[in-house]
Motif scaffolding. Sequence first.
Motif, PDB file in Angstrom:
ATOM      1  N   ALA A   1      39.828  14.059   2.223  1.00  0.00           N
ATOM      2  CA  ALA A   1      40.473  13.780   0.934  1.00  0.00           C
ATOM      3  C   ALA A   1      41.983  13.926   1.055  1.00  0.00           C
ATOM      4  CB  ALA A   1      39.918  14.739  -0.132  1.00  0.00           C
ATOM      5  N   ILE A   2      42.423  14.933   1.818  1.00  0.00           N
ATOM      6  CA  ILE A   2      43.872  15.119   2.020  1.00  0.00           C
ATOM      7  C   ILE A   2      44.452  13.887   2.723  1.00  0.00           C
ATOM      8  CG2 ILE A   2      45.584  16.498   3.301  1.00  0.00           C
ATOM      9  CD1 ILE A   2      43.730  18.953   2.734  1.00  0.00           C
ATOM     10  N   TYR A   3      43.694  13.400   3.688  1.00  0.00           N
ATOM     11  CA  TYR A   3      44.176  12.188   4.377  1.00  0.00           C
ATOM     12  C   TYR A   3      44.301  11.028   3.394  1.00  0.00           C
ATOM     13  CZ  TYR A   3      44.850   8.578   7.860  1.00  0.00           C
ATOM     14  OH  TYR A   3      45.386   7.562   8.577  1.00  0.00           O
ATOM     15  N   ASP A   4      43.306  10.921   2.518  1.00  0.00           N
ATOM     16  CA  ASP A   4      43.339   9.852   1.512  1.00  0.00           C
ATOM     17  C   ASP A   4      44.527  10.032   0.576  1.00  0.00           C
ATOM     18  OD1 ASP A   4      42.277   7.527   0.184  1.00  0.00           O
ATOM     19  OD2 ASP A   4      41.508   8.862  -1.386  1.00  0.00           O
ATOM     20  N   ALA A   5      44.879  11.305   0.310  1.00  0.00           N
ATOM     21  CA  ALA A   5      45.944  11.583  -0.657  1.00  0.00           C
ATOM     22  C   ALA A   5      47.320  11.396  -0.049  1.00  0.00           C
ATOM     23  CB  ALA A   5      45.800  13.020  -1.185  1.00  0.00           C
ATOM     24  N   VAL A   6      47.517  11.923   1.163  1.00  0.00           N
ATOM     25  CA  VAL A   6      48.879  11.932   1.702  1.00  0.00           C
ATOM     26  C   VAL A   6      48.971  11.390   3.121  1.00  0.00           C
ATOM     27  CG1 VAL A   6      49.748  13.769   0.200  1.00  0.00           C
ATOM     28  CG2 VAL A   6      48.625  14.372   2.355  1.00  0.00           C
ATOM     29  N   GLY A   7      47.844  10.928   3.685  1.00  0.00           N
ATOM     30  CA  GLY A   7      47.900  10.239   4.970  1.00  0.00           C
ATOM     31  C   GLY A   7      48.082  11.131   6.177  1.00  0.00           C
ATOM     32  N   VAL A   8      47.863  12.444   6.005  1.00  0.00           N
ATOM     33  CA  VAL A   8      47.956  13.296   7.186  1.00  0.00           C
ATOM     34  C   VAL A   8      46.563  13.771   7.582  1.00  0.00           C
ATOM     35  CG1 VAL A   8      50.338  14.039   6.872  1.00  0.00           C
ATOM     36  CG2 VAL A   8      48.496  15.357   5.805  1.00  0.00           C
ATOM     37  N   ARG A   9      46.296  13.767   8.863  1.00  0.00           N
ATOM     38  CA  ARG A   9      44.996  14.145   9.403  1.00  0.00           C
ATOM     39  C   ARG A   9      45.081  15.622   9.809  1.00  0.00           C
ATOM     40  NH1 ARG A   9      40.382  12.880   8.428  1.00  0.00           N
ATOM     41  NH2 ARG A   9      41.005  10.688   8.308  1.00  0.00           N
ATOM     42  N   MET A  10      44.473  16.473   9.026  1.00  0.00           N
ATOM     43  CA  MET A  10      44.565  17.918   9.236  1.00  0.00           C
ATOM     44  C   MET A  10      43.373  18.350  10.103  1.00  0.00           C
ATOM     45  SD  MET A  10      47.351  18.295   7.664  1.00  0.00           S
ATOM     46  CE  MET A  10      47.485  20.027   8.027  1.00  0.00           C
ATOM     47  N   THR A  11      43.654  18.692  11.342  1.00  0.00           N
ATOM     48  CA  THR A  11      42.566  18.941  12.296  1.00  0.00           C
ATOM     49  C   THR A  11      42.410  20.414  12.648  1.00  0.00           C
ATOM     50  OG1 THR A  11      44.100  18.576  14.121  1.00  0.00           O
ATOM     51  CG2 THR A  11      42.851  16.659  13.326  1.00  0.00           C
ATOM     52  N   ASP A  12      43.252  21.238  12.065  1.00  0.00           N
ATOM     53  CA  ASP A  12      43.196  22.657  12.395  1.00  0.00           C
ATOM     54  C   ASP A  12      42.982  23.473  11.126  1.00  0.00           C
ATOM     55  OD1 ASP A  12      43.591  24.971  14.173  1.00  0.00           O
ATOM     56  OD2 ASP A  12      45.464  25.254  13.041  1.00  0.00           O
ATOM     57  N   LEU A  13      41.897  24.253  11.135  1.00  0.00           N
ATOM     58  CA  LEU A  13      41.580  25.066   9.950  1.00  0.00           C
ATOM     59  C   LEU A  13      42.230  26.445  10.062  1.00  0.00           C
ATOM     60  CD1 LEU A  13      37.781  24.336   9.298  1.00  0.00           C
ATOM     61  CD2 LEU A  13      39.772  23.504   8.011  1.00  0.00           C
ATOM     62  N   PRO A  14      42.580  27.084   8.937  1.00  0.00           N
ATOM     63  CA  PRO A  14      42.536  26.530   7.582  1.00  0.00           C
ATOM     64  C   PRO A  14      43.741  25.618   7.339  1.00  0.00           C
ATOM     65  CG  PRO A  14      43.397  28.753   7.510  1.00  0.00           C
ATOM     66  CD  PRO A  14      43.038  28.490   8.936  1.00  0.00           C
ATOM     67  N   ILE A  15      43.595  24.725   6.381  1.00  0.00           N
ATOM     68  CA  ILE A  15      44.658  23.765   6.068  1.00  0.00           C
ATOM     69  C   ILE A  15      45.610  24.427   5.082  1.00  0.00           C
ATOM     70  CG2 ILE A  15      45.152  21.413   5.276  1.00  0.00           C
ATOM     71  CD1 ILE A  15      42.140  20.792   5.914  1.00  0.00           C
ATOM     72  N   THR A  16      46.546  25.175   5.637  1.00  0.00           N
ATOM     73  CA  THR A  16      47.467  25.953   4.801  1.00  0.00           C
ATOM     74  C   THR A  16      48.605  25.070   4.338  1.00  0.00           C
ATOM     75  OG1 THR A  16      48.721  26.573   6.767  1.00  0.00           O
ATOM     76  CG2 THR A  16      46.962  28.073   6.074  1.00  0.00           C
ATOM     77  N   PRO A  17      49.304  25.456   3.306  1.00  0.00           N
ATOM     78  CA  PRO A  17      50.481  24.699   2.849  1.00  0.00           C
ATOM     79  C   PRO A  17      51.495  24.505   3.981  1.00  0.00           C
ATOM     80  CG  PRO A  17      49.854  26.299   1.186  1.00  0.00           C
ATOM     81  CD  PRO A  17      48.980  26.554   2.370  1.00  0.00           C
ATOM     82  N   GLU A  18      51.689  25.540   4.800  1.00  0.00           N
ATOM     83  CA  GLU A  18      52.639  25.425   5.915  1.00  0.00           C
ATOM     84  C   GLU A  18      52.248  24.260   6.830  1.00  0.00           C
ATOM     85  OE1 GLU A  18      51.022  28.172   5.003  1.00  0.00           O
ATOM     86  OE2 GLU A  18      52.616  29.478   4.286  1.00  0.00           O
ATOM     87  N   LYS A  19      50.940  24.197   7.144  1.00  0.00           N
ATOM     88  CA  LYS A  19      50.483  23.142   8.051  1.00  0.00           C
ATOM     89  C   LYS A  19      50.630  21.761   7.405  1.00  0.00           C
ATOM     90  CE  LYS A  19      47.105  26.131  10.387  1.00  0.00           C
ATOM     91  NZ  LYS A  19      45.652  26.400  10.547  1.00  0.00           N
ATOM     92  N   ILE A  20      50.363  21.686   6.112  1.00  0.00           N
ATOM     93  CA  ILE A  20      50.523  20.412   5.392  1.00  0.00           C
ATOM     94  C   ILE A  20      51.977  19.960   5.448  1.00  0.00           C
ATOM     95  CG2 ILE A  20      50.485  19.332   3.084  1.00  0.00           C
ATOM     96  CD1 ILE A  20      47.686  19.731   3.458  1.00  0.00           C
ATOM     97  N   LEU A  21      52.874  20.886   5.128  1.00  0.00           N
ATOM     98  CA  LEU A  21      54.301  20.529   5.114  1.00  0.00           C
ATOM     99  C   LEU A  21      54.754  20.084   6.498  1.00  0.00           C
ATOM    100  CD1 LEU A  21      55.800  23.333   2.804  1.00  0.00           C
ATOM    101  CD2 LEU A  21      55.372  20.921   2.234  1.00  0.00           C
ATOM    102  N   LYS A  22      54.256  20.812   7.520  1.00  0.00           N
ATOM    103  CA  LYS A  22      54.609  20.460   8.892  1.00  0.00           C
ATOM    104  C   LYS A  22      54.113  19.047   9.232  1.00  0.00           C
ATOM    105  CE  LYS A  22      54.384  22.520  13.546  1.00  0.00           C
ATOM    106  NZ  LYS A  22      53.163  22.136  14.247  1.00  0.00           N
ATOM    107  N   ALA A  23      52.875  18.788   8.823  1.00  0.00           N
ATOM    108  CA  ALA A  23      52.297  17.471   9.115  1.00  0.00           C
ATOM    109  C   ALA A  23      53.023  16.369   8.361  1.00  0.00           C
ATOM    110  CB  ALA A  23      50.805  17.471   8.751  1.00  0.00           C
ATOM    111  N   LEU A  24      53.405  16.678   7.131  1.00  0.00           N
ATOM    112  CA  LEU A  24      54.157  15.679   6.348  1.00  0.00           C
ATOM    113  C   LEU A  24      55.513  15.405   7.004  1.00  0.00           C
ATOM    114  CD1 LEU A  24      53.330  16.840   2.681  1.00  0.00           C
ATOM    115  CD2 LEU A  24      52.596  14.711   3.784  1.00  0.00           C
ATOM    116  N   ASP A  25      56.124  16.490   7.489  1.00  0.00           N
ATOM    117  CA  ASP A  25      57.399  16.326   8.197  1.00  0.00           C
ATOM    118  C   ASP A  25      57.214  15.420   9.415  1.00  0.00           C
ATOM    119  OD1 ASP A  25      58.945  17.765   6.521  1.00  0.00           O
ATOM    120  OD2 ASP A  25      58.949  19.610   7.725  1.00  0.00           O
TER     121      ASP A  25
END
Lengths: 779, 779
Positions: A746-770
């Motif tokens: 769903a996150i990928y659908d929302a913002v196009g980042v593929r989060m492959t490492d759990l847990p999907i923390t805000p830090e990791k999201i921001l890093k991936a978006l960057d």
Amino acid sequence: MRKEEFNVIGHEVPKYDSLSKVTGTVKYPTDIYLPGMLHGKILRSTLPHALIRNVDIRRAARLPGVKAILTGRDVPQVGFGAERDFNPQWGDQRILQATKVRYIGDEIAAVAAVDEETALEALALIKVEYEELAAVFDPELAMLENAPEIHEGVKNNISIHFPLVFGDQELWKQADYIVEGRFSTQLVNSTTMGPRCSVAQYDHAGNLTFWRDTQFPFGLRMELAAVLGMDAKKINLIRTAIGGGFGSKISLQPFDGVCALLAKATGRPVRIAYTREEEFSCGHPRHPFIFYVKTGVKKDGTLVGREARVIVDNGAYNALGPLVPLIAMHPFVALYNVPYLKYEASTVYTNKTFGSAMRGFGNPQGTFAVEQSMDMAAKELGMDPLEFRLKNVNKPNTTSINGLKITSCGLEECLTRSAEKANWSEIRGKQGDKKRGIGLASLIHVGGGARVFGFPGVGFSDGTGTVVKVDDFGKVVVFCGATDIGEGSDTVIAQIVAETLGVDYETVFLHKPDTNSTPFDLGCHASRTTFTAGNSALLAALDAKNQVLELAAKLMNASPSELDIKKGNVFVKSEPSRSMDLVEVVQKGHFNFTNDGDGQMVIGKAVYEPPNEITDPQTIMGNMAAAYAFGTHMAEVEVDIETGQVKVLNFVAAHDTGRTLNPLGVQGQTYGGVAQGIGYALNEETIFKNGKVANAQFHDYKILTALDMPPIQVIEVESIDPLGPYGAKGVGEPGLVPTAAAIANAIYDAVGVRMTDLPITPEKILKALDELKLLGSSV
Amino acid sequence: MRKEEFNVIGHEVPKYDSLSKVTGTVKYPTDIYLPGMLHGKILRSTLPHALIRNVDIRRAARLPGVKAILTGRDVPQVGFGAERDFNPQWGDQRILQATKVRYIGDEIAAVAAVDEETALEALALIKVEYEELAAVFDPELAMLENAPEIHEGVKNNISIHFPLVFGDQELWKQADYIVEGRFSTQLVNSTTMGPRCSVAQYDHAGNLTFWRDTQFPFGLRMELAAVLGMDAKKINLIRTAIGGGFGSKISLQPFDGVCALLAKATGRPVRIAYTREEEFSCGHPRHPFIFYVKTGVKKDGTLVGREARVIVDNGAYNALGPLVPLIAMHPFVALYNVPYLKYEASTVYTNKTFGSAMRGFGNPQGTFAVEQSMDMAAKELGMDPLEFRLKNVNKPNTTSINGLKITSCGLEECLTRSAEKANWSEIRGKQGDKKRGIGLASLIHVGGGARVFGFPGVGFSDGTGTVVKVDDFGKVVVFCGATDIGEGSDTVIAQIVAETLGVDYETVFLHKPDTNSTPFDLGCHASRTTFTAGNSALLAALDAKNQVLELAAKLMNASPSELDIKKGNVFVKSEPSRSMDLVEVVQKGHFNFTNDGDGQMVIGKAVYEPPNEITDPQTIMGNMAAAYAFGTHMAEVEVDIETGQVKVLNFVAAHDTGRTLNPLGVQGQTYGGVAQGIGYALNEETIFKNGKVANAQFHDYKILTALDMPPIQVIEVESIDPLGPYGAKGVGEPGLVPTAAAIANAIYDAVGVRMTDLPITPEKILKALDELKLLGSSV
């Protein structure tokens, strides 16, 4: 039978033990106070890897109130761990370490004292001389040539390596696309509200009574006998109420053996209760995994196969680690129609707390990798992820390439009904300004037993025995070895007995289980209780019912086959007005007025062994379960691209229950599972600093509270399993299996980042978006 | 089978619970402390007969620590008592009296408080206004026209009158001699070392858990349900360890119902423990009897019949009083070959504490009368008392005129072997200077069940159910409803299971009984447990054995019938070296290595109903027991004619055990029985002053201690009963049945006085010797 024909099955029934739980009268092991009882505490290693040079207990022994101190030199050094008897190397644990410690928390010594404070004071007086060794915490580093050797002779710290291939490897060449990914999952704690606790008491004949909040009384009794070197006949294991288990209370732990030995040494009952810190640091958490996954597909969307390299972070000891990658494999091989799988798994020692069983047992990890890979492949194909899955969906009455015989299968219905309920087609791919998205993931899990428990030198059982006694007042007492750890299996067993025997739910009482008084059961694991114990209870109730009908036939001038029982009323099926109260039948059968000495009592019994099989004990190959559960989760999320925060807006969980025996139970299991699944996806993680758990309390280890929960819509797909009791399958574990994958998708659908490492923390999201921005995509 | 072929049966086996008893770890009800438990105390009548005008609880209610007070107005006024359901009038008791008290001790009010002291203080603050009524304490006076009416409408205070005639009355005319006598027996207390106690706890669903040192858990549960007006399904009766019973703990007593109602009123567990004073004053003692007996004989020594008028001093309530004269009749009608009996019995209310069951249940009283009458007749005939008895002795396979079917019968052997052992012929009739003499008396008693327990509106049961579970380690757990009150029945049941199943005694564990978890049993009374529960255990063990043999047959390529089990070893009978360990058989049967889903567990079960019968519930006529026990006591005494003191010099007790299952058990039962019997003969008596027990403690009520015991030689006569388990019959009660009669007969032999009133105190001896001198005889 149609649903409306049931009197108890399918009805919303309050949990069997709810009243005692909400009124606080239920007894957890920490509520046990025996006369003269001592309290035990364990001295644990403060280093992640070291030799023990000396343990000086002299000052501690002089402390008033201290009744016994044990070190590794005082206890039998019997190896224990998963399936030890099928592979001696797996039995790598000892109840107290004599020469070496391998993680911060390893057991070195134990004290029994008049109270916990004195025991803790004594621990502080014990002086351990260590020789510190280099430690390794990352499993990929632990596999390197020069890594520290954690267990003598275990090369590259690989405790077990499974190189498995199923299906036709030639098919791999037919792949038009191969998508690759690395997925990693974290170590999470089962966070049971009730910390584990054991109480041991010997009598003067050397019989041991042992109280424990165990999920598997018969297994614990067997393990205790082995580590104590005593005859299992002399042990009675009393299963207390359990403040949550989730797998963490399946196996013997060192403190269990220590508790018994302290009781033996002092001649007094001894209790050892875990602190919350011990729960987090030495509590059999979920194994972290690393997956390197390739998925091959044809252009038309047909799966051709997968190749996976899997690394399990075992921690310091095996416990159930050797088995967990084999269950993590199930989504790879059997969730969809997969004609080829190469699966190479290594379980690797590190100097950390060690995993064991936790709800799903590898499956949430494997599903996280597989169901993201599916979305990645769908994207590559340009297909809707739902459509892609429906194309490859498993069907009823098929056999997976690793031999799982799928009979009932409601996966297709789970996918379509959840899509409808979640508005999949309207939401998918339309993020909008609010950065919203929807994702899905499905699951397969054992739901009809799991023939994985072997008996030394003999074989396997996956069975449950039940005795059903109907007394002179129509009280129905059920003796079933099954263990309810809060999931509601007692309720389901009582329902099955009531429905089968034709009496009210309220007349059924479950005997409090101990290993003396209940027939054998394989314990609460693998979502097996509803299926195996349920079938056993059904057959025992049927035996009792037949006895009642035999008695009634004599009293009513009819043959037993002409009679039936409903709501405590025995009647002629063709002429329902010809009837007798069941209580009257039982009384007249017993208190035989003719005095001819043939009075009868009604006692039914049955043993149920599901028709599953294990063809290779070490790789647990074969049709492990007699039924499989399926399900689909759909998560709608909103991602705050400023903070990285993910909010789950809506959640749909469709589960193939076989048949829903108690809707309240299925809903409860699903709510709880989704809560754990969202925690697993977004915020739960046991954090280590140099091998030490840095967040060993709920203040720093965040679990979801009721206020954090999204709306959850539960869909029950009733596939009516041919072997399940009234068609039911297990639904205990599935609730959290696909949750993290659905959210990541769903996150990928929302913002196009593929989060492959759990847990999907805000830090990791921001890093991936960057990183995404650096790559030039626009969110 | 011959004795030497048994591995467990007939061996000297330590008592099953001996270790827990000698080490003090066994839990009596007074050892129960539940969280928040309150203590109950009962306010008892201080007048023997009065109307209750008012009960003022106001001051007591204000006492801090008092949690509830109940009076007769607050509790259901449900009548209870023996066989109430077959004769409503018999149910004359209430748990608290609302309007009238009938003896000093009658229950008026009850208090639950935080401790016993507070509860007692509260009792002292309750003010009862009585209107005193005339009281009557002597049953013969109570039967007079102008006697006070104790129960409304009960004419002449005769609760029940049995005018019974058996055999041919015409025979009476053939009597050459008719000897007459009046015999009377006193009220004695069962003097259990453990005072009775109950603990009640309700859960929030209204289920009652009730702990009691009861001899009959299933009966007490039924009685509790009746007096509380609740569904028996909601009661679980947990039988605690029992500090002696002797019959006094068979029935519900008012404090049981009160305990439950106090628990209900307060929402907390409540315990009520009897004081020793309550034990003596309200403890279900042995009924006093008066017998007017005529015995008719022919010159050749043949008995032609008896006529007896019998008065039972019932005390204030029935309890089991209506039945007791019917068992007292057994020695009259069935101890010897008696072709005619007229037996007219009245159970008469008096304003005293009321009897119930006590070891022998009327039989020690009846035998005291009958066996002295036999000696009196022998003297009239000029025959040796032994010879006279042998002439009329009962033989195997005969039926008494009241329908008792005597199958096995070792009476003749009891007489001859005890005479030999006691040197009868050398001592008899040769008093010498020391005034020594020898006397004998025999007994018949039910020894194979007693079909006397009826179920409201349905019929009778005398059965026991047993479940035998053999687990994976060869632990044999027995679920049997039977109650061991110290007599050793648990030991015998464990022996029977071990012998039948072919395992060691030490591998057999008895499940702690409660009504939820054990199958029904009729309770510990009528010396029935060895016979009925023993047979049930035997059949259940046989069922389990057959299951083991079925499994072994598959593993050993043999048919089940070719196999047997001894000492845990399953072997081919024709080739014993072909064998398997039973544990291996059970494990392989359960942990089926072929994984074909047909693993088995071994659970045997059986219900045994003896083939006895009751043809008339109110007079309990019919062949009440499936076997009868016999025995002979011979006492050698010395009488000090200066002090009247009687010293028992030597004692021989021969008992027909059917087959001795545990020699230590038979000896223990006999030693204990003889001790009680000598106490009954010589020194025990509850003394009343205006209806109040004047010796309600052991300081004034003297029982025999170990130092007071004569040498006792036990002879076991093994008549091998055709229906008994391994041929055994009950021997629990017989040990005291003929003792007093034998001693009285010995006293006559020593000093020529016929002592017809129990106990035979020195004062009575001296008085009789004085009268004898007045009559001109020389001692």
